[in-house]
Write a protein that holds these residues in place. Structure first.
Motif, short mmCIF file in Angstrom:
data_model
loop_
_atom_site.label_atom_id
_atom_site.label_comp_id
_atom_site.label_asym_id
_atom_site.label_seq_id
_atom_site.Cartn_x
_atom_site.Cartn_y
_atom_site.Cartn_z
N THR A 183 69.63 -42.11 34.37
CA THR A 183 69.43 -41.28 35.55
C THR A 183 70.46 -41.76 36.57
OG1 THR A 183 67.91 -42.74 36.76
CG2 THR A 183 66.95 -41.32 35.07
N ASP A 184 70.45 -41.14 37.75
CA ASP A 184 71.36 -41.60 38.81
C ASP A 184 70.96 -42.96 39.35
OD1 ASP A 184 73.21 -39.49 38.94
OD2 ASP A 184 71.77 -38.24 40.02
N ASP A 185 69.69 -43.34 39.15
CA ASP A 185 69.17 -44.57 39.76
C ASP A 185 68.92 -45.70 38.77
OD1 ASP A 185 69.02 -43.29 42.33
OD2 ASP A 185 67.20 -42.29 41.63
N ALA A 186 68.87 -45.39 37.48
CA ALA A 186 68.55 -46.43 36.50
C ALA A 186 69.07 -46.00 35.14
CB ALA A 186 67.03 -46.65 36.43
N SER A 187 69.19 -46.97 34.25
CA SER A 187 69.62 -46.69 32.89
C SER A 187 69.24 -47.87 32.00
CB SER A 187 71.13 -46.44 32.83
OG SER A 187 71.85 -47.52 33.39
N ALA A 188 69.21 -47.61 30.70
CA ALA A 188 68.84 -48.67 29.76
C ALA A 188 69.34 -48.30 28.37
CB ALA A 188 67.31 -48.85 29.73
#
Length: 412
Positions: free
Chosen positions: A135-140
């Motif tokens: 996402t624009d705010d997090a990733s994994a």
């Protein structure tokens, strides 16, 4: 994280480890899995087993045995991690990318002199291909594959002596017989199939030009019913959206063939230049640390062609979005994307998805500098896969902290 910061979230870390390692058959394996993740989280220049064991105050043989000879399935751990990502990250896209693992020796599985975009040059390294939830705010990260170069595949040579030498290296590194030289885009498709087989909901697929330029890769995504937006070079070719295939005039009573486009496809660059810069729109794709990130973009409908285009039964090529970024101070566009997303998709959504790959650089930076992704010193295929899986677990724990308890994440 400093030792005090890790201690402050110890109970949450133990709960997290109990969940992700629940599938491991033995209690000592589950405990060591949690210990290894804690070692990755602790501050330290090297995250290889010896220095981690010293920081944890345990015998490094315990970590060594867990990574090399213990019987546990890293695929099962990845599956549990991926299921947890769906609970934590509000998915917008899956991003495909690869990264280099510099190596000085020649015994690590898959190591070779090869080009690494991470290093920006040809160097002695391993290459890992990965899929990330973004996402624009997090990733994994969700899944990984180790790229096997031709020099590690005995089926890629006709020289019996060379083949025997390669077989010996494969045996010493415990590379499974099924793990052969396959292009990186094929590894990416295999991971997408695996993730979908785990029951994960598949969002839009994004990738850079290293994957997007490959028409076979794009076709493989379309055949699976997957929406994509991928960066490409401006030299890729396409017909205009209103181009119509035609049958050649009949010269007799025999078969007339299939309808085909009688005009020459032109480069994406030519399509955009013909549209002109006056058709560009100003689009903001996200808020950066110093204000909004915005640029001028053009979107056109085209029919991508390529060297071996895949025609429909009626002889047509599928329509797609062509998106180009054309800064006001440039004579021509600087970036291009192709997308099979629906025709009604807004330019703002197309640009946002095309640009969302920036999160991956953030992931790789933290995975390497903070969590020791490329610090593994073992020489087995299984050890490499176990290490990247455990680093993924540590990264997801930090991501969870940031999203649920920002203060608890500290400076990590």
């Amino acid at each position: 994280m400093r030792s005090g910061e890790v201690a402050a979230v110890r109970s949450r870390l133990e709960e997290f480890a109990a969940e992700v390692f629940a599938g491991l058959p033995r209690s000592d394996q589950r405990a060591t899995g949690g210990l290894y993740v804690r070692g990755l989280l602790l501050d330290g220049q090297r995250k290889s087993m010896q220095p981690m064991a010293e920081r944890l105050g345990v015998d490094h043989q315990r970590l060594q045995q867990f990574m090399t000879s213990s019987t546990w399935d890293f695929v099962g751990v990845r599956r549990r991690l991926a299921a947890r990502v769906e609970q934590v990250v509000a998915l917008v896209a899956w991003v495909i990318d690869d990264t280099g693992f510099p190596k000085y020796g020649s015994s690590s599985p898959g190591v070779a002199r090869q080009y690494s975009g991470t290093l920006g040059k040809v160097a002695s390294c391993q290459i890992g291909v990965s899929v990330h939830a973004v996402t624009d705010d997090a990733s994994a990260p969700l899944d990984w594959r180790l790229f096997i170069p031709e020099c590690w595949d005995d089926a890629c040579t006709d020289d019996p002596a060379v083949a025997e030498e390669i077989k010996g290296r494969r045996t010493r590194s415990s590379i499974p017989a099924a793990e052969r030289n396959r292009p990186k885009w094929r590894l990416a498709i295999e991971m997408l199939d695996e993730l979908r087989g785990w029951g994960l909901e598949t969002p839009v697929i994004c990738a850079d030009a290293g994957y997007g330029d490959n028409a076979v890769f794009r076709a493989a995504l379309a055949e699976r019913g997957l929406g994509y937006i991928v960066q490409v070079k401006g030299t890729c070719t396409a017909h205009a959206a209103d181009a119509v295939p035609e049958l050649l005039p009949s010269k007799g009573k025999g078969w007339r063939g299939l309808p085909r486009y009688r005009t020459r496809p032109v480069s994406l660059r030519e399509h955009v230049l013909a549209a002109g810069r006056t058709s560009a729109q100003r689009i903001c794709w996200r808020q950066g640390s110093k204000g909004e990130l915005a640029g001028d973009f053009i979107a056109l409908r085209v029919r991508p062609a390529g060297r071996k285009p895949r025609y429909g039964d009626d002889g047509t090529l599928a329509q797609a979005w062509l998106i180009a970024q054309w800064p006001a101070d440039e004579d021509e566009p600087v970036k291009y994307w192709l997308s099979n997303l629906p025709a009604e998709t807004s330019l703002a959504d197309l640009v946002r998805l095309g640009k969302i790959r920036w999160r991956i650089e953030h992931d790789y930076r933290e995975l390497k500098t903070g969590l020791g992704l490329d610090h593994y010193e073992g020489r087995s295929w299984r050890g490499w896969n176990r290490h990247v899986t455990l680093v993924t677990a540590a990264h997801l724990f930090l991501t969870t902290l940031r999203l649920t308890s920002p203060k608890a994440a500290g400076a990590a």
